[in-house]
Scaffold this motif. Sequence first.
Motif, PDB file in Angstrom:
ATOM      1  N   THR A  78       0.896  -0.719  -0.276  1.00 26.15           N
ATOM      2  CA  THR A  78      -0.680   0.233   0.472  1.00 26.15           C
ATOM      3  C   THR A  78       0.702   1.538   0.066  1.00 26.15           C
ATOM      4  O   THR A  78       1.637   1.313   0.543  1.00 26.15           O
ATOM      5  CB  THR A  78      -0.707   0.188   1.139  1.00 26.15           C
ATOM      6  OG1 THR A  78      -0.387   0.045   2.342  1.00 26.15           O
ATOM      7  CG2 THR A  78      -1.601  -1.108   1.055  1.00 26.15           C
ATOM      8  N   ASN A  86      -0.940   8.775   2.230  1.00 26.47           N
ATOM      9  CA  ASN A  86      -0.762   9.986   2.443  1.00 26.47           C
ATOM     10  C   ASN A  86      -0.507  10.076   3.799  1.00 26.47           C
ATOM     11  O   ASN A  86       0.437   9.510   4.442  1.00 26.47           O
ATOM     12  CB  ASN A  86      -1.376  10.530   1.758  1.00 26.47           C
ATOM     13  CG  ASN A  86      -3.194  10.806   2.664  1.00 26.47           C
ATOM     14  OD1 ASN A  86      -3.393  10.295   3.540  1.00 26.47           O
ATOM     15  ND2 ASN A  86      -4.123  11.197   1.511  1.00 26.47           N
ATOM     16  N   VAL A 115      -3.957   5.422  -1.029  1.00 25.58           N
ATOM     17  CA  VAL A 115      -3.820   6.119  -2.012  1.00 25.58           C
ATOM     18  C   VAL A 115      -3.925   5.216  -2.938  1.00 25.58           C
ATOM     19  O   VAL A 115      -4.136   5.313  -4.697  1.00 25.58           O
ATOM     20  CB  VAL A 115      -3.358   7.461  -2.077  1.00 25.58           C
ATOM     21  CG1 VAL A 115      -4.031   8.323  -1.138  1.00 25.58           C
ATOM     22  CG2 VAL A 115      -2.193   7.020  -1.894  1.00 25.58           C
ATOM     23  N   GLN A 116      -3.131   3.668  -3.024  1.00 21.83           N
ATOM     24  CA  GLN A 116      -2.909   2.983  -3.664  1.00 21.83           C
ATOM     25  C   GLN A 116      -2.656   1.635  -3.532  1.00 21.83           C
ATOM     26  O   GLN A 116      -2.299   1.480  -2.370  1.00 21.83           O
ATOM     27  CB  GLN A 116      -1.978   3.649  -5.006  1.00 21.83           C
ATOM     28  CG  GLN A 116      -1.391   2.953  -6.151  1.00 21.83           C
ATOM     29  CD  GLN A 116      -0.058   3.106  -6.860  1.00 21.83           C
ATOM     30  OE1 GLN A 116       1.119   3.405  -5.553  1.00 21.83           O
ATOM     31  NE2 GLN A 116       0.445   3.077  -7.690  1.00 21.83           N
ATOM     32  N   GLU A 117      -2.917   0.941  -3.657  1.00 21.86           N
ATOM     33  CA  GLU A 117      -3.248  -0.606  -3.578  1.00 21.86           C
ATOM     34  C   GLU A 117      -2.732  -1.869  -4.632  1.00 21.86           C
ATOM     35  O   GLU A 117      -3.025  -1.717  -5.262  1.00 21.86           O
ATOM     36  CB  GLU A 117      -4.119  -1.189  -2.834  1.00 21.86           C
ATOM     37  CG  GLU A 117      -4.140  -2.169  -1.702  1.00 21.86           C
ATOM     38  CD  GLU A 117      -5.522  -2.620  -1.431  1.00 21.86           C
ATOM     39  OE1 GLU A 117      -6.354  -3.950  -1.504  1.00 21.86           O
ATOM     40  OE2 GLU A 117      -5.779  -1.535  -0.321  1.00 21.86           O
ATOM     41  N   LYS A 118      -1.636  -1.911  -4.359  1.00 19.90           N
ATOM     42  CA  LYS A 118      -1.321  -3.545  -5.171  1.00 19.90           C
ATOM     43  C   LYS A 118      -0.930  -4.535  -4.561  1.00 19.90           C
ATOM     44  O   LYS A 118      -0.856  -4.790  -3.399  1.00 19.90           O
ATOM     45  CB  LYS A 118       0.365  -2.769  -6.102  1.00 19.90           C
ATOM     46  CG  LYS A 118       0.164  -1.763  -6.376  1.00 19.90           C
ATOM     47  CD  LYS A 118       1.777  -1.674  -6.996  1.00 19.90           C
ATOM     48  CE  LYS A 118       2.027  -0.292  -8.020  1.00 19.90           C
ATOM     49  NZ  LYS A 118       3.557  -0.477  -8.137  1.00 19.90           N
ATOM     50  N   ASP A 160       7.345  -5.443 -11.180  1.00 23.59           N
ATOM     51  CA  ASP A 160       6.376  -5.245 -10.011  1.00 23.59           C
ATOM     52  C   ASP A 160       6.276  -6.564  -9.055  1.00 23.59           C
ATOM     53  O   ASP A 160       6.235  -6.907  -8.270  1.00 23.59           O
ATOM     54  CB  ASP A 160       5.364  -4.708 -10.380  1.00 23.59           C
ATOM     55  CG  ASP A 160       4.614  -3.338  -9.853  1.00 23.59           C
ATOM     56  OD1 ASP A 160       5.354  -2.861  -8.696  1.00 23.59           O
ATOM     57  OD2 ASP A 160       3.752  -2.847 -10.270  1.00 23.59           O
TER      58      ASP A 160
END
Length: 503
Positions: free
Chosen positions: A302, A305, A311-314, A383
Amino acid sequence: MTETQDTENKLIAERRAKLTQIREQRNAFPNSFRRNAYAQDLHNELGENGKDELEQLDRRAAVAGRIMAKRGPFLVLQDMSGRIQAYVDKKKLPEQQLPEIKTWDIGDIIGCEGPVHKSGKGDLYVYMDSVELLTKSLRPLPDKFHGLQDQEMRYRQRYVDLIVSDESRDVFKLRSKMISFMRRYLDNADFMEVETPMMQVIPGGATARPFVTHHNSLDMDMYLRVAPELYLKRLVVGGFERVYEINRNFRNEGLSTRHNPEFTMLEFYQSYADYKELMDLTEDMLREMAKALLGTTILLNTVKNEDGEIVQEKHYDLSQPFTRISVFDSILHFNPDISAEALADEQAARQIAEHLDIPLKDGYGLGKVHIEIFEKTVEHRLDQPTFITEYPTEVSPLARRNDSNPMVTDRFEFFVGGREIANGFSELNDAEDQAERFLAQVKEKAAGDDEAMHYDADYVAALEYGLPPTAGEGIGIDRLVMLFSDSPSIRDVLLFPHMRPQN
């Protein structure tokens, strides 16, 4: 002095006064209390029992821990396993002790004993019939709702961070379990754990700038090791055909979210194996470790901020076969505007690098140019779990040349989330070839490359006795823990990361 500092100093002064009063009455730091239960063990053993069942069971327990909260007559204690409450009953405890109990502060460490009961809300607690202050805490803990908010202070005062942050404790518990798992995995595969010198006359095993120290009795400079590789391979020459070391390495490099000058590696060597077999081993070990320790093969990453909002999840999937692709092909894959013909030509490749604003030195050959392009355009885009193979011989001074293409080596690096996690290769066991490559490194060092290797004559002599066909690998444990714990910085997974002095 700020208002916050002034308030904290007043609280410390009040606590010191309390300690002085305790000293006047008795030993302020007793060491005779012995617990017989941990908080989590009691929850596991008794958590399913009802309130009436516990009263009939009359299970006594002696617990010890730090006071983390006061809730009316209840004290919330925290030990290494978790939390449990303790109940202060004025009728059950000695009357002369009650005034002192009222003065106890958040952070004080106590030991208590009594039967384990359950509250109307379903919480376990120890119904104390005896209790003792074991350690007076002189400094107040951070606000219980916000913890230690200053990220830098979390690193500088890790002891406070561990007290107040469940998340930090969980990261380091996971780290310990990961190292234990890797030990068990390799032990079960018939590897032997060994120890090699941390102070070396010649720093070898990696292209890195070393730390220099001085041995007074011998009146000679020595180096903190940058890698244990050359010593581990000496052991393989000696007949220990499968060896590993979980080791501390030291590299005199800058600090970043991925770099600390002191770091931990797992390095292992297997005779009569090649780099492809080590890729298989690595894939299996990481997959099984995720299953055993996380209960899943999907790793979460993750990005948050400043307010801590995601704000982003992989997701990184370890259950699927890991991608395997060469350095050359990966550049072409991520740069469709570059042709294979141009990349294979040194002058054209230099022009590609120049177009990408990659500075090149005059001494760089085609292999080094490829690596510079790879690091600029490919590495951060890897990734999902990926093995990058066939590294140029020019940048792989210890790896075996590929039989069909001597310009590259039988080497891989493993990437997840754009981070290099591991480096492995079929070992160079040709003593004459190794001597030539060491000489090339010496020339690079003379030309100003601080990270180039020294010539290690003793290691060449060891190879001359005969190193069997061998494959070896190093795995960065700190970065691996970052991956498994979803930690954004290497400092989050080091108990005591290096920091600049405050003063």
